[in-house]
Design a protein around this motif. Structure first.
Motif, PDB file in Angstrom:
ATOM      1  N   ASP A  19      35.286  64.592  63.430  1.00 49.17           N
ATOM      2  CA  ASP A  19      34.687  63.278  63.789  1.00 49.17           C
ATOM      3  C   ASP A  19      33.538  63.234  62.464  1.00 49.17           C
ATOM      4  O   ASP A  19      33.123  62.031  62.376  1.00 49.17           O
ATOM      5  CB  ASP A  19      33.940  63.442  64.934  1.00 49.17           C
ATOM      6  CG  ASP A  19      35.033  63.266  65.993  1.00 49.17           C
ATOM      7  OD1 ASP A  19      36.280  62.430  65.534  1.00 49.17           O
ATOM      8  OD2 ASP A  19      34.943  63.815  67.116  1.00 49.17           O
ATOM      9  N   HIS A  20      32.941  64.346  61.892  1.00 45.97           N
ATOM     10  CA  HIS A  20      31.832  64.071  60.948  1.00 45.97           C
ATOM     11  C   HIS A  20      32.490  63.268  59.968  1.00 45.97           C
ATOM     12  O   HIS A  20      31.824  62.651  58.841  1.00 45.97           O
ATOM     13  CB  HIS A  20      31.567  65.249  60.458  1.00 45.97           C
ATOM     14  CG  HIS A  20      32.590  66.300  59.640  1.00 45.97           C
ATOM     15  ND1 HIS A  20      33.654  67.053  60.266  1.00 45.97           N
ATOM     16  CD2 HIS A  20      32.817  66.555  58.349  1.00 45.97           C
ATOM     17  CE1 HIS A  20      34.129  67.481  59.576  1.00 45.97           C
ATOM     18  NE2 HIS A  20      33.976  67.353  58.255  1.00 45.97           N
ATOM     19  N   LEU A  21      33.698  63.131  59.363  1.00 44.33           N
ATOM     20  CA  LEU A  21      34.189  62.385  58.493  1.00 44.33           C
ATOM     21  C   LEU A  21      34.121  60.897  58.724  1.00 44.33           C
ATOM     22  O   LEU A  21      34.025  60.318  57.851  1.00 44.33           O
ATOM     23  CB  LEU A  21      35.754  62.597  58.123  1.00 44.33           C
ATOM     24  CG  LEU A  21      36.009  64.260  57.969  1.00 44.33           C
ATOM     25  CD1 LEU A  21      37.593  64.316  57.895  1.00 44.33           C
ATOM     26  CD2 LEU A  21      35.495  64.391  56.761  1.00 44.33           C
ATOM     27  N   LEU A  22      33.553  60.643  59.972  1.00 45.46           N
ATOM     28  CA  LEU A  22      33.314  59.200  60.328  1.00 45.46           C
ATOM     29  C   LEU A  22      32.008  58.605  59.854  1.00 45.46           C
ATOM     30  O   LEU A  22      31.728  57.498  59.513  1.00 45.46           O
ATOM     31  CB  LEU A  22      33.671  58.869  61.515  1.00 45.46           C
ATOM     32  CG  LEU A  22      35.086  58.875  62.312  1.00 45.46           C
ATOM     33  CD1 LEU A  22      34.973  58.732  63.855  1.00 45.46           C
ATOM     34  CD2 LEU A  22      35.783  57.778  61.607  1.00 45.46           C
ATOM     35  N   PHE A  23      31.105  59.697  59.666  1.00 43.61           N
ATOM     36  CA  PHE A  23      29.763  59.378  59.345  1.00 43.61           C
ATOM     37  C   PHE A  23      29.422  58.498  58.307  1.00 43.61           C
ATOM     38  O   PHE A  23      28.677  57.507  58.538  1.00 43.61           O
ATOM     39  CB  PHE A  23      28.927  60.527  59.146  1.00 43.61           C
ATOM     40  CG  PHE A  23      28.737  61.457  60.907  1.00 43.61           C
ATOM     41  CD1 PHE A  23      29.262  60.999  61.592  1.00 43.61           C
ATOM     42  CD2 PHE A  23      28.052  62.592  60.533  1.00 43.61           C
ATOM     43  CE1 PHE A  23      29.023  61.872  62.875  1.00 43.61           C
ATOM     44  CE2 PHE A  23      27.997  63.634  61.784  1.00 43.61           C
ATOM     45  CZ  PHE A  23      28.320  63.103  62.915  1.00 43.61           C
ATOM     46  N   TYR A 268      42.508  63.542  63.886  1.00 48.28           N
ATOM     47  CA  TYR A 268      42.905  64.136  62.831  1.00 48.28           C
ATOM     48  C   TYR A 268      42.428  63.328  61.552  1.00 48.28           C
ATOM     49  O   TYR A 268      43.626  62.979  60.852  1.00 48.28           O
ATOM     50  CB  TYR A 268      44.409  64.559  62.746  1.00 48.28           C
ATOM     51  CG  TYR A 268      44.549  65.537  63.852  1.00 48.28           C
ATOM     52  CD1 TYR A 268      44.212  66.992  63.566  1.00 48.28           C
ATOM     53  CD2 TYR A 268      45.249  65.221  65.205  1.00 48.28           C
ATOM     54  CE1 TYR A 268      44.403  67.963  64.637  1.00 48.28           C
ATOM     55  CE2 TYR A 268      45.340  66.117  66.089  1.00 48.28           C
ATOM     56  CZ  TYR A 268      44.896  67.719  65.907  1.00 48.28           C
ATOM     57  OH  TYR A 268      45.145  68.529  66.849  1.00 48.28           O
ATOM     58  N   PHE A 269      41.402  62.939  61.597  1.00 49.99           N
ATOM     59  CA  PHE A 269      40.904  62.278  60.393  1.00 49.99           C
ATOM     60  C   PHE A 269      40.938  63.056  59.026  1.00 49.99           C
ATOM     61  O   PHE A 269      41.092  62.464  57.983  1.00 49.99           O
ATOM     62  CB  PHE A 269      39.333  61.860  60.322  1.00 49.99           C
ATOM     63  CG  PHE A 269      39.196  60.715  61.592  1.00 49.99           C
ATOM     64  CD1 PHE A 269      39.737  59.548  61.690  1.00 49.99           C
ATOM     65  CD2 PHE A 269      38.291  61.286  62.590  1.00 49.99           C
ATOM     66  CE1 PHE A 269      39.389  58.614  62.478  1.00 49.99           C
ATOM     67  CE2 PHE A 269      38.125  60.393  63.783  1.00 49.99           C
ATOM     68  CZ  PHE A 269      38.524  59.150  63.497  1.00 49.99           C
ATOM     69  N   ALA A 274      42.587  58.128  54.205  1.00 46.90           N
ATOM     70  CA  ALA A 274      42.053  56.490  54.457  1.00 46.90           C
ATOM     71  C   ALA A 274      41.728  56.495  55.889  1.00 46.90           C
ATOM     72  O   ALA A 274      41.141  55.423  56.281  1.00 46.90           O
ATOM     73  CB  ALA A 274      43.113  55.584  54.153  1.00 46.90           C
ATOM     74  N   SER A 275      42.125  57.276  56.880  1.00 42.78           N
ATOM     75  CA  SER A 275      41.993  56.967  58.369  1.00 42.78           C
ATOM     76  C   SER A 275      40.337  56.768  58.651  1.00 42.78           C
ATOM     77  O   SER A 275      40.277  56.072  59.377  1.00 42.78           O
ATOM     78  CB  SER A 275      42.643  58.051  59.022  1.00 42.78           C
ATOM     79  OG  SER A 275      42.000  59.410  58.755  1.00 42.78           O
TER      80      SER A 275
END
Length: 288
Positions: A19-23, A268-269, A274-275
């Motif tokens: 989820d850190h990939l969303l920051f 599973y980012f 691109a997700s």
């Protein structure tokens, strides 16, 4: 900057969380995000605009307390996603019966309120199975999940009685394609299809989770797989912000629903570059 809480657990040590990939993508759209443990009783949920249920992967240890926390969030000024209504429906695997009644093919299932060793033979005859899977109707991360043969009834009777003496469970046939091919996971953000991965267990195992050595592979989903996913998605009410649909191929080459994940699925980012931005875009529109 608007504030978003990622509902998590006290420690994610031993878990794979992306989820850190969303920051950064969220920050680009004016959202600051932080992880907050659902077990932290001192949180003022009113200081957040939104609370996303993301990685509270120990909630099955005390589902009643977890649901009370979600109710507290829902009473605050923060928006809870996915909604409390969806969580209440999805937290117990009996939701599979609802979808089956709507025409969705699920993995054949028997539903039991408590374990009685006298039922053992009927599990196999009732499912026409050589091997079965037994798991709680409220569970996460393959906890208390067993793959068993008929000859192992006496060996596991005491353990199963201890776990399921007052705990409802589901019995399903072991699906050989989980090992020979894998389990398909389709991801949707709102009504937008994002990506698909194939999860395969390590040798001599049946659990596809990374924590148990499962392997992940991004794939291009075929028309039949996408059609099955879309059919399921369109039955979900109210609309979810995020959806993971886990499917397994059947012996007649259809796809059966293994799990519909609407509470705290890993999205599973890491498997689709691109997700994260795709999710951030959908999320930002959703909140407007």
């Amino acid at each position: 900057m608007k504030k978003c809480a990622f509902l998590s657990m006290d420690s994610l040590d031993g878990y794979e969380c992306y989820d850190h990939l969303l920051f950064d993508p969220l920050a680009e759209r004016g959202w600051s995000a932080e992880e907050v443990s659902w077990r932290n009783g001192q949180v003022d949920w009113n200081r957040f605009d939104v609370v996303l249920i993301r990685s509270p992967w120990d909630y099955q240890q005390d589902p009643q307390k977890f649901f009370r926390v979600l109710q507290e969030i829902d009473r605050s000024s923060a928006i809870l996603e996915n909604t409390l209504e969806l969580v209440e429906w999805n937290i117990d695997k009996t939701y599979l019966r609802d979808l089956q009644q709507e025409g969705i093919e699920i993995v054949p299932s028997l539903w039991k309120d408590r374990f009685d060793s006298r039922d053992w033979d009927s599990f196999f005859s009732g499912l026409s199975a050589e091997e079965i899977i037994i798991k709680p109707t409220i569970s996460a991360g393959a906890e208390d999940t067993f793959r068993l043969r008929k000859s192992e009834g006496e060996k596991y009777a005491e353990q199963l009685s201890g776990i399921f003496s007052r705990r409802p469970f589901i019995v399903q046939p072991f699906m050989p394609s989980v090992v020979s091919e894998g389990e398909f996971s389709l991801f949707y953000f709102g009504n937008t299809y994002s990506h698909t991965i194939l999860k395969t267990p390590k040798k001599n195992d049946f659990r596809v989770q990374e924590e148990f050595g499962g392997q992940l592979q991004k794939i291009e989903a075929g028309e039949q797989l996408l059609a099955t996913g879309r059919q399921i998605l369109e039955l979900i009410e109210p609309d979810p912000l995020y959806t993971r649909i886990d499917l397994v191929r059947t012996s007649n080459h259809a796809f059966a629903l293994m799990e519909l994940e609407l509470i705290e699925p890993s999205l599973y980012f890491n498997m689709d570059s691109a997700s994260p931005r795709r999710f951030a875009a959908v999320f930002d529109r959703w909140m407007r």
